[in-house]
Design an enzyme around this catalytic site. Structure first.
Site, PDB file in Angstrom:
ATOM      1  N   CYS A   1       0.817  -1.217   0.000  1.00 15.59           N
ATOM      2  CA  CYS A   1       0.000   0.000   0.000  1.00 15.59           C
ATOM      3  C   CYS A   1       0.844   1.257   0.000  1.00 15.59           C
ATOM      4  O   CYS A   1       1.851   1.331   0.693  1.00 15.59           O
ATOM      5  CB  CYS A   1      -0.860   0.081   1.260  1.00 15.59           C
ATOM      6  SG  CYS A   1      -1.923  -1.312   1.473  1.00 15.59           S
TER       7      CYS A   1
ATOM      8  N   ARG B   1     -11.984   0.669  -6.415  1.00 15.50           N
ATOM      9  CA  ARG B   1     -11.660   0.553  -4.986  1.00 15.50           C
ATOM     10  C   ARG B   1     -10.928   1.803  -4.505  1.00 15.50           C
ATOM     11  O   ARG B   1     -11.037   2.212  -3.370  1.00 15.50           O
ATOM     12  CB  ARG B   1     -10.781  -0.677  -4.755  1.00 15.50           C
ATOM     13  CG  ARG B   1     -10.424  -0.885  -3.295  1.00 15.50           C
ATOM     14  CD  ARG B   1      -9.654  -2.176  -3.071  1.00 15.50           C
ATOM     15  NE  ARG B   1      -9.834  -2.650  -1.712  1.00 15.50           N
ATOM     16  CZ  ARG B   1      -9.017  -2.383  -0.707  1.00 15.50           C
ATOM     17  NH1 ARG B   1      -7.956  -1.623  -0.888  1.00 15.50           N
ATOM     18  NH2 ARG B   1      -9.253  -2.840   0.497  1.00 15.50           N
TER      19      ARG B   1
END
Ligand code: XMP
Length: 496
Positions: free
Chosen positions: A313, A411
């Protein structure tokens, strides 16, 4: 001695799993007495607190089958068309052995010529359609083929017709193994009620799976089939995707968003609960109590916690939002527990100790990406990393440009963004072997952690934490170095 969680997590710091450490408590039961059974969501019980992440390098049908066989659950990613995603659900539900296979199918009038010569194919299955979705007409084994002079002959003229090669879809590993042994076979064909071919399983694969720790009953739903989840987004088109997934038998839906506290998600939660009242819906991701409160009010059956803590991430760097995962799990779980909503601690798990921390801090399950990527059951083929001298598989963030190019952009981008900014990276992870071995060994380590804390179940761990019996401290960076391997010129880190 030490701090109660309530005090430690209320000082204005965002703690990661590595920042905190539990103080040991009192042991009065053996490791094997620790029971880690739990719930994924309000109506989905699991025998281990283990969930594979809806990422396209982590969970497709093989991973989801293996997770269910182990007593956890897999969530199938949505970076494919709705019908491809529904097919993966059907595949998980169509058999009860976590076995990898890729049988070759041919129609009766085909001539296989190259198949056996160029590949290591042990047999070819003959069905009317030349695919697995019709009945088995016969098969031809490699040894039969190699002995043939006329290789242009049609398969229907030379195939063996032996109905005994078939087993029903719900045969387990032991039943299949018995049949292979008793009848001296190299493979069996699994078929559905009605006779459609589901798969073919070889003796080699059965022996491989038998070499791992013994499997229990697994996560089986009221239909007698393995349970499986699937991710969807919050666009209008996701309603049509959802309908296909429901028809395929999906057991639980995860609304996949990096920031779940949105009007889009709240509307989708209400839509799912209104349209499919029997289906559990998990909302997220969230990291704060007020985000969680909004989704609970909208009717979620479970919450997924984590923002920017995943190994791939970059959300915290790119968007300046997120939270240390230990703090996020503790805070959201404290709020969700008041409404009986199970929490999934999603991302940031590198060791069994991280799993212990997530579960004791209030989570009911842990969701993993990188921990499971690179395994035999993860999608994709292995490459060889010349520098590291090991086999590797690709692992990529669903917010990486590469994954978003395939469709996972919603997303991360929401409904209207036109310019794509990455919130994740593409990388590779080392071969971990099968999750059928990795997970049981890791669970044993987690049980040892629970034993050291005097917690014989998740509920008892949560009770000990909330009653302030369990104490924690923050580790300084020197304490973190001391807590890892140090002072050696070299070492081999092998856990089992
Ligand atoms: P681990 O640490 O298990 O994390 O590899 C998996 C979780 O990370 C999230 N995820 C992402 N987060 N950018 C992000 O900020 C991404 O590209 C990305 N892809 C996955 C997701 O919650 C997953 O379960």
């Amino acid at each position: 001695d030490g701090f109660p969680a309530e005090k430690l997590f209320n000082q204005g710091y965002s703690y990661t799993y590595d920042d905190v450490i539990f103080l040991p408590h009192y042991i009065d039961f053996p490791t094997d007495a620790v029971n880690l059974s739990t719930k994924l969501s309000r109506n989905v019980p699991l025998s281990i607190p283990w969930v594979s992440s809806p990422m396209d390098t982590v969970t497709e049908s093989y991973m989801a089958s293996a997770m269910a066989a182990l007593g956890g659950i897999g969530i199938i990613h949505s970076n494919v068309t709705p019908s491809e995603q529904a097919d993966m659900i059907r595949s998980v539900k169509s058999r009860r052995v976590p076995i990898l296979s890729s049988p070759v199918f041919k129609a009766p009038d085909s001539r296989i010529v190259d198949e056996f010569d160029s590949n290591d194919v042990p047999f070819v299955l003959v069905t009317q359609s030349g695919t697995q979705k019709t009945k088995l007409l016969g098969y031809i084994a490699r040894s039969d083929w190699l002995g043939l002079k006329d290789k242009e002959i049609k398969l229907e003229e030379i195939m063996r017709t032996d109905a005994n090669v078939c087993v029903p879809w719900d045969y387990d590993l032991g039943q299949i193994d018995d049949k292979l042994k008793k009848e001296g076979r190299d493979f069996v064909v699994v078929e559905k009620e009605g006779g459609e071919v589901v798969d073919a399983l070889t003796k080699e694969e059965v022996d491989r799976v038998k070499g791992y720790p013994k499997l229990g009953k697994g996560t089986v739903g009221s239909d007698g089939r393995w349970m499986v989840g699937a991710a969807i987004g919050t666009r209008e088109s996701d309603k049509e995707r959802l309908e296909q997934l429901v028809k395929a038998g999906v057991d639980v839906i995860v609304l996949d968003s990096s920031q779940g506290n949105s009007v889009y998600q709240i509307e989708m939660i209400k839509y799912v609960k209104r349209t499919y009242p029997e289906l559990d819906v998990i909302g997220g991701n969230v990291v704060t109590m007020s985000q969680a409160q909004n989704l609970i009010k909208a009717g979620v059956d479970g919450l997924r916690v984590g923002m920017g803590s995943g190994s791939i991430c970059t959300t915290q760097e790119v968007c300046a939002v997120g939270r240390g995962q230990a703090t996020a799990v503790y805070k959201v779980s404290s709020m969700a527990a008041q409404s009986g909503i199970p929490v999934i601690a999603d991302g940031g798990i590198s060791f069994s100790g991280h799993i212990v921390k997530a579960l004791v801090l209030g989570a009911s399950t842990v969701m993993m990406g990188s921990f499971l990527a690179g395994s035999t059951e993860a999608p994709g083929a292995y490459d060889y990393d010349e520098k590291k001298k090991c086999r590797v598989k690709k692992y990529r963030g669903m917010g990486s440009l590469e994954a978003m190019a395939k469709g996972s952009d919603q997303r991360y981008l929401g409904d209207t963004a036109k310019l794509k900014i990455a919130q994740g990276v593409v990388g590779a992870v080392a071969d971990k072997g099968s999750v059928l071995k990795l997970v049981p060994y890791t669970m044993q380590a987690v049980k040892q952690g629970f034993q050291d804390l005097g917690a014989s179940s998740l509920q008892s761990a949560h009770d000990l934490l909330r009653s302030k019996t369990l104490r924690l401290e923050v580790r300084t960076s020197a304490a973190q170095v001391e807590g890892g391997v140090h002072g050696l010129t070299s070492h081999e880190k092998k856990a089992f």
